[in-house]
Design an enzyme around this catalytic site. Structure first.
Site, PDB file in Angstrom:
ATOM      1  N   CYS A 245      33.826  59.006  16.693  1.00  0.00           N
ATOM      2  CA  CYS A 245      34.367  59.883  17.097  1.00  0.00           C
ATOM      3  C   CYS A 245      35.418  60.088  17.880  1.00  0.00           C
ATOM      4  O   CYS A 245      36.382  61.022  18.574  1.00  0.00           O
ATOM      5  CB  CYS A 245      32.767  60.251  18.446  1.00  0.00           C
ATOM      6  SG  CYS A 245      31.572  59.970  17.018  1.00  0.00           S
TER       7      CYS A 245
ATOM      8  N   ASP B  81      55.977  58.887  67.387  1.00  0.00           N
ATOM      9  CA  ASP B  81      57.482  59.454  67.177  1.00  0.00           C
ATOM     10  C   ASP B  81      57.179  61.017  67.850  1.00  0.00           C
ATOM     11  O   ASP B  81      56.169  61.269  68.519  1.00  0.00           O
ATOM     12  CB  ASP B  81      57.378  59.964  65.316  1.00  0.00           C
ATOM     13  CG  ASP B  81      58.697  61.342  64.971  1.00  0.00           C
ATOM     14  OD1 ASP B  81      60.189  61.177  65.642  1.00  0.00           O
ATOM     15  OD2 ASP B  81      58.160  62.655  64.660  1.00  0.00           O
TER      16      ASP B  81
END
Lengths: 771, 117
Positions: free
Chosen positions: A39, A452
């Protein structure tokens, strides 16, 4: 078979074509009805013929197929169905099913272990009581021989019924030239039983004094170790509580709009671009974008952020979050294993199973542990036989058995993974995603933390707060010119000016000759006038006099505002002040970090005065101002050169090189749209408390691992020699194999229970880990 | 007594040889049909040979309900997967350079290795 209703919808076309630069998206489908390997080719062929599909690969064992290319889920499912099979998208729901299955299996195994224990102790305990208080465990008369033979056979029954897994396991690994805990238990209990049987059947082979029986030891040890395993299984179940909670967030059904009607379908059947309805009180089933309606969404389960988030059309929704107030319609943008929730689950699972370097020594030891213990057992028996008092043979057998039984490789092996499992899960609950064990360990040892400024300490959305006019231009005129000049830029300061222009309804004009100088500013021509917008450096370089306005510039900077100077045709015309407010809880969170002994350093591209003002307000004494974006990584390296173990916290995209350079990079985001996996640690919450939580959780986990490893080492290092009989020459004591069995059974339970103490860890403001 | 001591020393030598010195044979991976059985404290087969520079699929089935057997770790490849009970789980192995890659359970009690050549 429950197949989704197939139809096409308008959003599909855009998925059929896409740029070549981005990697093709992939999706995984579960295939139903494929019963043979042949299949596979048929299904793959059917999928490959769908326009847009680049490859389709089926995994027959899993019954799944992975498709790359830009075809929509509906088309793929349709193609598979045309080929005669069923297909559905893979989702978190199947995960939950397998979790349930697993729990069921665990419960069955627990019952089996408890039964094993019950049978073994039912035989062992009366024998032990008899030996201790009533009679002698020796063979003298033939009646005793018969009685003991019966007991021996019954004990053999216990070994088969309750201890079969030890013996088969030991045999299998022996055949594989490896040895594990089963080997030790099987050898220990087997030796005790076999020796006793020799005493019963062939007493002449054994000296008079050594004719001792140890059937009770065999049965008791098997019983106790089964008990230990059962309790450990229970305790282990708790260690995965966090991941179970995450998996449980995924709803099982979704209400979608198909052909103008709202229908409830299984979560696995929701396709990309489906229109989904969520009502108040319901969970969002898949990721998507709001099309219609306003609501507040509780995202705390993913981000740790307690405040509900307002959502309007265009905003993103995440699977697993809870809709609080309004009913909304949204378009599914990510389904199945692609949703943020599914990716968080996958990442947490992977991290939970990864090992920090601290566990490597234990791993190396584990690899040599069992054969070494076997050798020690032989050596100990030889020592007793050569130098021991009579009955030397009995002493030799007892000491060898006890050495084999007391040694516990499990405690050593479990020490690290159990704590990592609980610690990583606990962090995830606080919205902190830790990539792996190594990041966890390094985070616990950091000595410096670089933050930051923009978006980390501050909100990251600057606003124009005032305009100081220095010429006869009007305020609107100044904003209009500045916004036009900035129209191409995506710098946060530029966005602030554009936003203001939009609010005031000002027209944006075309800019020509645009040029940006990093770290200084920009220039260009608007409406025939030459504009310069930037900091003092830019003005100085272009010889534009601003000395007389230094005072206003300095004043704005001291108020933590960023002053931007605008020169029109070579004349300084205005100062535009932009401020980025500090997050409400930054100060408290930074205090927590400093309280943890971290050297906190702030980095910013802003001028010194503004940086100083922000740092003051955030309680930071050390900062670097006017740092160009590309120099951030260099600052990290600089601190590392000073001998610091450096953590860097930034937004994950602009700060990527610095995050990568740091010993541990922390990407801070707001909400679930943060790039998961972009850094060592992802903070889903915008608050810096997430960072302090990450540090606290990693330290608590490492402390817990060290306790576990120390305990396990000491246990083995002290237990084995005592079992071998080192205390005998001085104190005249030799450990009983039964005590050894109990100690061994509870040593690994202790490790797991200690790891579970980490669950008491509380993330959140001003709290400390207790483990 | 001499005999006893000799036997003991021989036993120690046997332990060293059997567990540390002996190199067991590897099993070559075939057309996706090799399934590694996880049961009774071991991987069966424990040593698997795969070709270098080619991706491969390893299939595992765990038949042992003990939680020890649950996690499969390939430390060099940063792979760590939970094996469901009695269900085949496929692990994708990326193309690898020649060499030995160990795989094991969380505690290294179950051990196996991939020989890539």
């Amino acid at each position: 078979m429950n197949r989704p209703h197939i139809h096409t919808h308008s959003g599909q076309a855009q998925h059929c074509h896409e740029g070549n630069d981005t990697p093709a998206p992939s999706q995984t489908l579960r295939i139903e009805g494929a019963s043979c390997a042949s299949c596979v080719a048929k299904i793959e062929h059917a999928l490959k013929s769908v326009p847009g599909v680049q490859s389709a690969e089926m995994n027959f064992a899993d019954r799944t197929v992975t498709v790359t290319g830009g075809a929509s889920g509906a088309l793929l499912i349709h193609a598979v169905e045309e080929a005669g099979y069923g297909a559905r998208t893979l989702s978190g729901a199947s995960e939950e099913d397998s979790l349930e299955e697993r729990e069921q299996a665990d419960r069955a195994y627990y019952r089996r272990l408890m039964l094993n224990m019950g049978i073994a102790l039912a035989v062992g305990a009366p024998l032990m009581v008899y030996g201790l208080f009533i009679g002698e465990m020796t063979v003298t008369t033939s009646a005793e021989r018969v009685a003991w033979l019966v007991v021996g056979v019954v004990t053999f029954g216990v070994m088969v019924f309750s201890g079969k897994h030890f013996y088969t396991g030991a045999w299998q690994s022996l055949m594989n030239h490896s040895a594990n805990m089963d080997t030790l238990i099987a050898l220990g209990t087997g030796t005790a039983w076999f020796y006793s049987m020799v005493v019963v059947l062939l007493p002449s082979l054994v000296p008079d004094m050594a004719r001792h029986i140890y059937f009770e030891a065999t049965a008791m040890i098997i019983g106790l170790i089964n008990l230990g395993l059962a309790l450990e299984l229970r305790a282990r179940g708790k260690t995965s509580a966090a991941i179970k909670r995450l998996i449980g967030l995924q709803p099982r059904t979704a209400r979608i709009l198909r052909d103008g009607e709202e229908v409830d379908i299984a979560i696995g059947d929701v396709l990309m671009d489906d229109i989904v309805r969520v009502r108040p009180g319901e969970k969002v089933p898949v990721d998507g974008e709001v099309l219609e309606g306003h609501t507040a969404i509780d995202e705390s389960m993913l981000t740790g952020e307690p405040m509900p988030v307002e959502k309007a059309p265009g905003d993103a929704l995440s699977a697993g979050t809870i809709n609080k107030t309004g009913s909304v319609l949204f378009r599914a943008t990510r389904v199945g294993s692609e949703t943020a929730l599914a990716r968080i689950i996958a990442m947490v699972k992977r991290a939970q199973n990864s090992k920090p370097p601290i566990g490597r020594l234990a791993d190396t030891i584990s690899a040599y542990f069992v054969p070494t213990v076997m050798i020690i057992a032989v050596l100990s028996a030889l020592a007793w036989l050569n130098f021991g008092p009579e009955p030397a043979l009995a002493f030799a057998i007892v000491s060898a058995t006890t050495v084999l039984i007391i040694a516990c490789p499990c405690a050593l092996g479990l020490a690290t993974p159990m704590s990592v499992m609980v610690g990583v899960g606990k962090a995830a609950e606080a919205g902190v995603l830790i990539r792996n064990g190594e990041a966890l360990q390094t985070a616990s040892k950091l000595t410096a933390m670089i933050l930051d400024k923009t978006g980390t300490i501050t909100l990251g959305s600057p606003k124009v707060t005032e305009v100081v006019l220095l010429s006869d231009q009007s305020e609107d005129e100044v904003i209009r010119l500045a916004a036009s000049l900035e129209s191409g830029s995506e710098h946060p300061l530029a966005l602030a000016i554009q936003e203001t222009a939009k609010e005031r309804g000002l027209q944006i004009d075309k800019v020509g000759g645009f040029k940006a100088t990093t770290g200084q500013g920009i220039e260009g021509n608007v409406l025939g006038r030459h504009l310069l917008l930037g900091n003092e450096k830019l003005m100085k370089e272009r010889n534009i006099g601003f000395q007389q306005h230094l005072e206003s510039v300095g004043k704005l900077a001291r108020e933590a505002k960023t002053p931007m100077l605008l020169a029109i045709d070579g004349e300084l015309s205005a100062i535009i002040a932009v401020a980025d407010p500090i997050k409400e809880d930054s100060l408290a969170a930074i205090h927590r970090l400093q309280g943890d002994g971290l050297r906190v350093v702030m980095l910013t591209g802003d001028n010194r005065a503004t940086a100083q003002a922000v740092a003051d307000r955030a309680g930071i004494s050390e900062f670097y101002a006017e740092v160009l974006p590309e120099d951030k990584a260099e600052k990290v390296a600089e601190l590392q050169m000073q001998g610091e173990l450096v953590g860097m916290t930034g937004d994950g995209i602009n700060d990527a090189p610095a995050l990568a350079m740091a010993n541990v990079g922390f990407a801070i985001g707001t909400g679930t749209d943060v790039a998961i996996e972009s850094a060592d640690v992802t903070l889903m919450r915008g608050s810096l408390h997430g960072l302090a939580d990450a540090i606290a959780v990693s330290r608590a986990t490492l402390r817990n691992i060290k306790q576990n490893l120390f305990g396990a080492f000491i246990y083995n290092v002290a237990g084995i020699p005592i079992a071998a009989g080192v205390l005998y020459p001085v104190f005249g004591v030799l450990l009983s194999p039964i005590i050894a069995g109990a100690a061994m059974a509870f040593s690994s339970l202790t490790v797991v229970s200690n790891a579970n103490r980490l669950r008491l860890f509380k993330a959140q403001e001003n709290s400390r880990g207790q483990a | 007594m001499l005999l006893v001591n000799m036997t003991g020393i021989a036993l120690i030598a046997l332990i060293i040889w059997w567990f540390w010195l002996y190199q067991p044979k590897e099993v070559e991976i075939g057309n996706d049909d090799l399934v590694v059985i996880v049961e009774n404290g071991s991987y069966q087969p424990p040593r698997i040979r795969i070709p270098a520079d080619q991706s491969a699929k390893l299939q595992f089935i765990r038949k042992d309900p003990s939680p020890c057997a649950e996690t499969l770790v390939l430390p060099d490849l940063e792979i760590s997967e939970s094996l469901p009970l009695n269900k085949i789980k496929t692990i994708e192995i990326p193309p690898l350079a020649a060499g030995e890659y160990d795989f094991h359970c969380q505690m290294k009690m179950y051990r196996g290795s991939l020989k890539v050549e």
